[in-house]
Design an enzyme around this catalytic site. Structure first.
Site, PDB file in Angstrom:
ATOM      1  CE1 TYR A 124      -2.981  -3.071   0.208  1.00 43.79           C
ATOM      2  CE2 TYR A 124      -4.443  -1.583   1.343  1.00 43.79           C
ATOM      3  CZ  TYR A 124      -4.227  -2.775   0.690  1.00 43.79           C
ATOM      4  OH  TYR A 124      -5.269  -3.657   0.526  1.00 43.79           O
ATOM      5  CE  LYS A 172       1.575 -17.851  -1.408  1.00 44.41           C
ATOM      6  NZ  LYS A 172       0.721 -19.041  -1.269  1.00 44.41           N
ATOM      7  CG  ASP A 205      -1.948 -20.037   0.490  1.00 41.59           C
ATOM      8  OD1 ASP A 205      -1.177 -19.803   1.448  1.00 41.59           O
ATOM      9  OD2 ASP A 205      -1.577 -20.652  -0.520  1.00 41.59           O
ATOM     10  CG  ASP A 229      -7.583  -4.230   3.019  1.00 45.15           C
ATOM     11  OD1 ASP A 229      -8.657  -4.266   3.628  1.00 45.15           O
ATOM     12  OD2 ASP A 229      -7.382  -3.505   2.027  1.00 45.15           O
TER      13      ASP A 229
END
Ligand code: NAD
Length: 339
Positions: A124, A172, A205, A229
């Site tokens: 972001y 991740k 995930d 988010d």
């Protein structure tokens, strides 16, 4: 003594949930002087910028703000005011408690999660460009040791202060080996300084699947900006949706509280949406400024109205077209009556 708080009603459904919230706060008897400011589209028309400097100045001066949602154009237009505000004031921790309220329709019971999202960097930072016009584009993801340590420390301090037992770092790192590799190393180093609180790690995930299957195995989640988010909306879904989920953006000595939901433009001006998220954000704000008793009273009143299930908005009814659903202001009135 009156508290002065910067208030940004926002746009879309923002003004109506803000009006409902102000009425509830007033009914607690706590004296708040609201310094009301515009941001987003209307501010562009008046001041030539969606986030005027005087709005930031007001929050810096008052050290506390409360905001409604602000629309961000998709794929074009000005940069998100919400992201801009968090970065400009260095509100590095986005705190989103997701706890089941009895009576809220949900597939789950007794969910009690806290999402701690890094708010100032990651995907972001707003650095993206077209490499080949209309063919290839690139975005930059920035992860720093400073911000990673700071957010993980915030998560552990929060856990310690609130009797939480486990912090899970979400990442991740199998694919984003360098950026999330750094985030994870920082998380592990900070975790070692909190031997009283358990620590584990999950790939994002897999975490999403596990949250849907076994949300009770998690407690405090700490995530980088984009993952935070997304996962925080997922966690809101576990406890009955965006209509009830409050949030806070916290920095050093300054904080801005806001619901997790956005401006839901299709419902704007209809007195239809749920004011609970905004009202609970105000309760978090009251607690932050030391008005703990008023905050508790608001939470209890909200819970009472929701548990009764009568004077609640459409999203809290078993069926969304239930004709007995009440409007935004009527639900606020029921909360005031329950105070
Ligand atoms: P949204 O949260 O505005 O709405 C998604 C859906 O959630 C709505 O259609 C509605 O079904 C439900 N919902 C949201 N708030 C509700 C409430 N109070 N009561 C009942 N149901 C509610 O998300 P979106 O449609 O993805 O985004 C709309 C705009 O809001 C976009 O411009 C986005 O950038 C902005 N946004 C702003 C913020 C913020 O100000 N912090 C946060 C998220 C999205």
């Amino acid at each position: 003594m009156a508290h002065t708080v910067t208030l940004i009603p926002g746009d879309g459904i923002g003004p109506e949930v803000t009006q409902a919230m102000c009425r509830v706060v007033e009914a607690t008897g706590v004296q708040i002087e609201w310094e009301v400011h515009e941001a987003g589209e209307p501010a562009i028309a008046r001041y030539g910028t969606p986030l005027p400097e005087h709005v930031l100045e007001s929050i810096r001066r008052n050290k506390v703000g409360l905001k409604g949602p602000i629309t961000t154009p998709i794929g074009k237009g000005f940069r998100s005011v919400n992201v801009g505000l968090r970065q400009a004031l260095n509100l590095y921790a986005n705190l989103r408690p997701c706890k089941t309220i009895p009576g809220v329709p949900s597939r789950y019971e007794n969910v009690d999660l806290v999402v701690v999202r890094e708010n100032t960097e990651g995907m972001y930072v707003g650095i993206e460009h077209e490499v080949i016009p209309n063919e290839a584009a690139e975005a930059v993801r920035i992860i720093t040791r400073r911000a990673s340590e700071r957010i993980v420390r915030f998560a552990f301090d929060y856990a310690r202060a609130h009797g939480r037992k486990l912090v899970t770092a979400v990442h991740k790192g199998n694919i984003l080996k360098i950026t999330d590799g750094l985030f994870l190393r920082c998380a592990q180093e900070v975790a070692a300084q909190y031997p009283d609180i358990a620590y584990n790690e999950r790939i994002v995930d897999n975490l999403c699947m596990q949250l849907v299957q076994r949300p009770h195995e998690y407690d405090v989640l700490v995530l980088t900006n984009l993952f935070g988010d997304i996962v925080s909306d997922l966690c809101c879904g576990l406890v009955g949706g965006l209509g009830v989920a409050p949030g806070a953006n916290i920095g050093d000595g300054v904080a801005v509280f806001e619901p997790v939901h956005g401006s839901a433009p299709k419902y704007a001006g209809q007195n239809k949406v749920n004011p609970t998220a905004m009202i609970r954000s105000a309760a978090m704000m009251l607690e932050y400024i030391g008005e703990v008793e008023a905050a508790r009273r608001i939470e209890a009143a909200v819970e009472k109205v929701i548990a009764a299930g009568e004077k609640v908005t459409y999203d809290l009814k078993p069926s969304r077209d239930d004709p007995t659903a009440v409007g935004t202001q009527e639900m606020a009135e029921a909360i005031i009556a329950a105070l």
